[in-house]
Design a protein around this motif. Structure first.
Motif, PDB file in Angstrom:
ATOM      1  N   ARG A  22       0.811  -1.199   0.000  1.00  0.00           N
ATOM      2  CA  ARG A  22       0.000   0.000   0.000  1.00  0.00           C
ATOM      3  C   ARG A  22       0.853   1.261   0.000  1.00  0.00           C
ATOM      4  N   PHE A  23       1.956   1.221   0.740  1.00  0.00           N
ATOM      5  CA  PHE A  23       2.751   2.446   0.882  1.00  0.00           C
ATOM      6  C   PHE A  23       4.029   2.347   0.060  1.00  0.00           C
ATOM      7  N   ASP A  24       4.450   3.518  -0.433  1.00  0.00           N
ATOM      8  CA  ASP A  24       5.639   3.544  -1.273  1.00  0.00           C
ATOM      9  C   ASP A  24       6.906   3.301  -0.473  1.00  0.00           C
ATOM     10  N   THR A  25       6.958   3.905   0.714  1.00  0.00           N
ATOM     11  CA  THR A  25       8.189   3.830   1.493  1.00  0.00           C
ATOM     12  C   THR A  25       7.893   3.225   2.858  1.00  0.00           C
ATOM     13  N   VAL A  26       8.550   2.141   3.153  1.00  0.00           N
ATOM     14  CA  VAL A  26       8.418   1.543   4.476  1.00  0.00           C
ATOM     15  C   VAL A  26       9.819   1.373   5.051  1.00  0.00           C
ATOM     16  N   VAL A  27      10.023   1.892   6.245  1.00  0.00           N
ATOM     17  CA  VAL A  27      11.333   1.791   6.902  1.00  0.00           C
ATOM     18  C   VAL A  27      11.184   0.913   8.124  1.00  0.00           C
ATOM     19  N   ILE A  28      12.044  -0.078   8.235  1.00  0.00           N
ATOM     20  CA  ILE A  28      12.030  -0.951   9.409  1.00  0.00           C
ATOM     21  C   ILE A  28      13.344  -0.766  10.140  1.00  0.00           C
ATOM     22  N   THR A  29      13.298  -0.319  11.380  1.00  0.00           N
ATOM     23  CA  THR A  29      14.550  -0.104  12.110  1.00  0.00           C
ATOM     24  C   THR A  29      14.420  -0.635  13.530  1.00  0.00           C
TER      25      THR A  29
END
Lengths: 701, 416
Positions: free
Chosen positions: A398-405
């Protein structure tokens, strides 16, 4: 790296700067784990915003807001909220019916025009409550309203990952939002939990009662106001339409499946009529009850469960899929306010919907007994999700940018594999320290050179237990104030503490420090924690026995003197006899080519890292990290530790005996106690603007 | 800083030896000491050695001391730990033995530099605190008490609160113009207290008593808090040498606390030394003695000074006592490091050439280019009399002499 080293602020300042640089102002959705963490992130954002304003980056209309549960924000009484804000109650009040109490805060909010609602800025939870108090708005619904227009939203990751909540809260976010998952080392666990359901006898009983009550209500309504039910029937015939105002106040029973899997068609005929549907539910509940009477373990796929269901009760797959939707519609039609009474039935409906929608990646497990040895049946029916990717996929799509930290995301290549995502960038950063303020040590044997391990075969060997004990005794002599000891499980902790008691080791510890123990009970644990803190405060010193994966290991920080050392006894493997785990391991091996041992070690080490990470909260804090198991010295385990810990394990610290560890600890603690000048950080772990410019120049050359 | 006068002549080798004297070599961590040395272009190590040498000395050079008001009349209780923890041998010969040795040296040096002050000793063991000596300014009493057998036998646990309570109850009775201090030397990491120690600490703070603690093992938050709250110093000893240094640091009187910042006039008697032909009774020990000091007010005789007259409660001193305490109040002004002038000059202290100095230090480097060293040589100048000194003389003047020779000479010539 540990918290307090500026991860959150770096992330936020980078993304906010990015957001403001480009004209399209992509929304930032920042997901964190617990309420205190959300509040901390909000405070950081507030500071960042202030700094930006002071330094020539005024962002007009910048709005940052956090959202937590009603319980934390509601000013009135949580339990009565629903009965005061539901649409039919308000409609009745408009018709001037007597004796109807409305929530004035909510009414104020819904009557004032939305654009006037909130001046720009960043609102922490307290700010939000204050603002709500000032304007007489309900803070919870205010936040709910504002998150669709806010530039930065900070909330718990259940709102994003859990399909039930996502549909309610986050459905309006645009595709180009930037989604950040912080503290995401356990993200696969959360994905799985959000799609798993356990059913026990309690829930079944409660749903039987609910069904009976529904039958009564329906009969009542039929007598008085049959048109209402007919109206509902007509709507269902056309296909399912959510009424828009219902969403405003959570007046829906959440649908547990993902939006993509929702069927966009009319509800099947056999459950369209209210009385038919209730009987349908009753039949299903009775069937599950009958299944619970079996005295042996059953593990099957959802399709075989459905097959059997069809054979016995003639319930089809199709109507089951609509179960929760139909129930939601019914509740709305019957204008039921006290939804809490129907929680059991909700669960059963979710169970029905989930089991009929998903086939791959789920398993149905029935366990009649709590443990192998117990004889009193306590049956539980698990519908266990095995595939973390199911909940993660929609977010990524769904989302263009996903950041996992996270501070402990290692080995980093495991995560894309498990979540079935293609990582555009994976980067692991080390930490710069002015002084090496933590000392990780791997203690492999006792002073008598007998090796230490929590391996199943030797874990109850008196020699091993004694060596574990003496490590703790020696450490309690050397370490000032607080010392935290982690065990792999409650069971092992109980047995080892009993053996220590017999050996007189507890008495020896007691000479140096008081002993507190974490238990599964929250109240007891918080009392123990409080007393532990007190003992650290007044110089008596204390040891806290706690369990990896427990409450303490996940959410409690041991700042400064509250934790000068952490000892991790053994490797915190999961209970490998658990059938759910076995099923999951098999699934991972077959679908993602992750070997059982790799996953188990990965999972154990990330929890161990999480435990020892508790000791260090910021760069001025210091502490010892002791891994007491000979298996940590092996490369396959060590390499799975986060790089900021692993790079600090020097060769001579990776295979110590107790006495050697004690003498290194002494030296470390003494050198850390020397006065530490903050200005020394300048240039190494703290950069002035000149340092940054210089660095920039170097890079560009 | 070591404050024995004969230690003040610094020698590089001795200093290095001391630094290394931290325990048996085989217990030490493996150090690649040669990695810190960098050869210069000529492949010589002389530059590196000289820098190391300078660093050591600069460390000794006392940081700019503000002329602050310091409490010269100190009433101080030493609390030392005699619990089982102090039998540890990580500091040699053992924590307790070392403590006793250092306290002995400390007591002597303390009265040497603070003749107007009084000391008492409290020992903590078995969870109890015991007053070993009363407040007095007689070093021999304290040392005798310390040499007693019973304080060489560690036992039980430590209770800081008990010790603080005893010290507080005595110190609250001493005149309020004095600086009240408690100085703890602790080896234990825990404090087994009968009550709420935090409350005791705040009481102590209200009494304007200062707590300073030297710990022998690690930083304990409570101890640190007690010190910082009351305006004292908390430190942890790395090794024997460091421990000694930390304890002896305490000899310099602390600056007066801000809330006590008002002036007092204190009555003191300058007593006269007498030699009697016939032995007479002294008022302090009631013994027949020939020599002693007479109180100028009541004419009673005491054996030693400084003391409080047992008859009329007057503080009895002689003038050298005052003058010995004086340098704490008016520290010698710090010298400024100046760039080496082009013309060759001599040190006004040792008359050595400031240019050739490096050659003397690095004896043996005969073919060393003296031009390169000249630039690195340090010259320190007194801002008042503009005399130049080398680093060694600078340190000697500030640590031992407490007078700038140039300035003294100047004022002498002015008087003449």
């Amino acid at each position: 790296m540990p918290s307090g080293t500026g991860k959150t602020i770096s992330l936020l300042s980078l993304t906010v700067a990015y957001q403001n640089f480009y004209a399209d102002k992509r929304k930032i959705v920042y997901c964190s784990r617990t309420v205190p963490e959300i509040d901390k992130a909000l405070a950081e954002l507030k500071r960042l915003n202030k700094y930006r304003n002071e330094n020539g980056c005024p962002d007009e209309g910048f709005l940052g807001i956090g959202l937590t549960s009603r319980r934390n924000l509601c000013k009135v009484v949580d339990a009565r909220c629903r009965s005061m804000t539901s649409p039919w109650v308000r409609a009745r009040a408009q018709n001037n019916e007597p004796d109807i109490e409305l929530c004035s805060l909510f009414e104020n909010l819904s009557t004032s025009p939305e654009s006037m609602l909130m001046p720009s800025g960043v609102y922490t939870m307290d700010d939000l409550r204050d603002f709500g108090g000032l304007k007489n708005f309900c803070p919870y619904y205010l936040a709910r309203k504002m998150i669709s227009v806010a530039d930065v939203v900070i909330y718990s990751y259940h709102y994003m990952l859990d399909p039930k909540l996502n549909e309610l809260v986050s459905h309006e976010f645009s595709k180009n939002s930037i989604v950040i998952f912080d503290e995401a080392h356990n993200i696969d666990g959360i994905c799985i939990d959000s799609l798993s359901i356990d059913v026990n006898l309690d829930k079944l009983e409660s749903s039987t009662r609910s069904v009976d009550r529904l039958i009564d209500i329906i009969a009542d309504v039929k007598k008085n106001d049959a048109s209402k039910l007919q109206e509902e029937y007509n709507i269902l015939l056309e296909g399912l339409k959510e009424s828009a105002n219902a969403r405003d106040n959570d007046m829906v029973i959440e649908n547990p499946i993902l939006p993509d899997d929702l069927l966009k068609e009319a509800v099947p005929g056999n459950i369209r009529k209210a009385e038919h549907f209730v009987l349908f539910l009753k039949r299903f509940v009775e069937y599950v009850k009958a299944r619970m009477r079996v005295m042996h373990v059953v593990a099957e796929t959802p399709s075989s469960f459905l097959q059997h269901l069809k054979e016995v009760t003639f319930i089809d797959k199709k109507p089951l899929q609509f179960c929760s939707q139909r129930l939601a519609s019914l509740v709305r039609t019957l204008e039921i306010n006290d939804l809490e009474d129907y929680w059991g039935l909700q669960k059963i409906a979710s169970f029905a919907t989930l089991i009929s929608t998903y086939d791959e990646g789920f398993v149905v497990l029935f366990e009649p007994f709590e443990s192998e040895s117990s004889t009193v049946p306590n049956p539980i029916l698990h519908l266990a999700c095995l595939d973390a990717a199911i909940a993660m996929q929609p977010v990524v799509n769904r989302f263009d940018t996903v950041v996992i930290t996270s501070g402990t995301l290692s080995p980093i290549d495991m995560y894309p594999k498990m979540l079935k995502i293609k990582a555009a960038v994976t980067e692991s950063y080390t930490m710069t320290l002015t002084r090496s303020c933590f000392l990780p040590m791997i203690v492999t044997r006792g002073s008598d050179q007998v090796s230490m391990s929590s391996k199943f075969e030797v874990r109850n060997d008196p020699a091993v237990v004694r060596n574990f004990g003496f490590l703790l005794v020696e450490m309690s002599k050397v370490v000032p104030d607080g010392l935290v000891a982690f065990f792999p499980s409650y069971l092992y902790m109980e047995s080892i503490v009993a053996m220590w008691n017999e050996m007189g080791i507890l008495k020896l510890i007691y000479k140096n420090k008081l002993i507190f123990i974490e238990t599964p009970s929250t109240a007891e644990t918080s009392l123990a924690l409080e007393s532990y803190r007190k003992a650290c405060e007044n110089g008596r010193g204390a040891v806290l026995f706690s369990v990896a994966r427990g409450k303490v290991s996940e959410g409690v920080d041991f700042t400064d003197n509250y934790g000068r050392a952490v000892i991790m006894f053994g490797i915190p493997y999961q209970y490998t006899e658990s059938r759910i785990l076995k099923a999951r391991l098999e699934f991972l091996r077959e679908n993602y080519q992750i070997r059982e041992n790799d996953f188990l070690a990965f999972d154990a080490i990330r929890h161990a890292a999480q435990c020892v990470g508790r000791v260090l909260r910021g760069k001025t804090d210091y502490g010892l990290m002791i891994f007491a198991d000979k298996r940590y010295a092996r490369m396959d385990k060590r390499s799975k530790l986060p790089s900021w810990i692993n790079s600090h394990i020097s060769e001579e610290m990776s295979n110590l005996s107790t006495d050697m560890a004690v003498s290194s600890s002494k030296h470390f603690l003494k050198s850390m106690a020397q006065t530490f000048d903050q200005s020394l950080q300048l240039g190494t772990s703290l950069w002035s603007p000149e340092d940054i410019l210089q660095r920039k120049k170097l890079k560009s050359n | 800083m070591s404050s024995k006068p004969n230690d003040a002549v610094i020698d590089l080798d001795e200093q290095l030896l001391k630094e290394q004297e931290v325990g048996y070599t085989w217990e030490e961590e493996y150090k690649r000491s040669w990695d810190t040395l960098q050869e210069d272009e000529n492949g010589s190590l002389q530059n590196a050695v000289a820098t190391l040498n300078k660093k050591l000395k600069l460390k000794r050079k006392i940081k700019d001391k503000q002329a602050s008001q310091r409490g010269l009349l100190r009433y101080c209780y030493i609390v030392f730990d005699c619990s089982t923890n102090t039998s540890e041998r990580d500091l040699r010969p053992s924590r307790l033995e070392l403590t006793l040795q250092v306290i002995e040296a400390f007591v002597l040096e303390f009265f040497e530099q603070n003749p107007l002050s009084q000391l008492g000793i409290i020992v903590v063991r078995d969870g109890l605190a015991k007053k070993l000596t009363e407040l007095s300014s007689n070093p021999t009493d304290h040392i005798k008490a310390l040499r007693d057998k019973q304080c060489r036998d560690p036992s039980g646990s430590m209770s800081l609160q008990n010790a603080l309570l005893i010290a507080m109850n005595i110190l609250r009775q001493v005149p309020n113009y004095g600086s009240r201090e408690i100085f703890g030397i602790l080896g234990s990491l825990t404090s087994n207290d009968p009550g709420d120690i935090n409350q005791t600490i705040s009481e102590i703070k209200n009494e304007k008593i200062r707590i300073s603690i030297v710990q022998m093992a690690a930083e304990v938050q409570l101890f640190k808090k007690a010190c910082t709250l009351t305006g004292g110093v908390f430190s942890v000893a790395m090794n024997e040498i460091h421990f000694r240094e930390l304890v002896l640091n305490f000899i310099i009187p602390p600056p007066i606390l801000l809330e006590m910042y008002n002036t007092h006039l204190v009555e003191m008697g300058f007593s006269i030394r007498v030699y009697d032909q016939i032995p007479t009774f002294c008022s302090c020990h009631h013994k027949l003695t020939l020599s002693g000091y007479l109180c100028p007010r009541c004419k009673s005789k005491v054996c030693s000074l400084p003391v409080i007259c047992g008859v009329c409660q007057l503080s009895l001193i002689v003038s050298p006592h005052l003058s010995r305490s004086y340098h704490h109040l008016f520290p010698t002004i710090s010298y400024k490091e100046i760039s080496t002038p082009e013309v060759s000059i001599n040190c006004d202290g040792c008359l050595d050439s400031l240019v050739n100095l490096k050659h003397n230090l690095s004896s043996g480097g005969s073919n060393f280019d003296s031009d390169t060293t000249r630039k690195h040589e340090d010259v320190f100048q007194c801002p008042n009399c503009k005399k130049n000194y080398c680093l060694s003389c600078d340190i000697f003047i500030h640590e031992t002499l407490h007078n700038c020779p140039g300035c003294v000479n100047m004022s002498n010539s002015l008087q003449n």
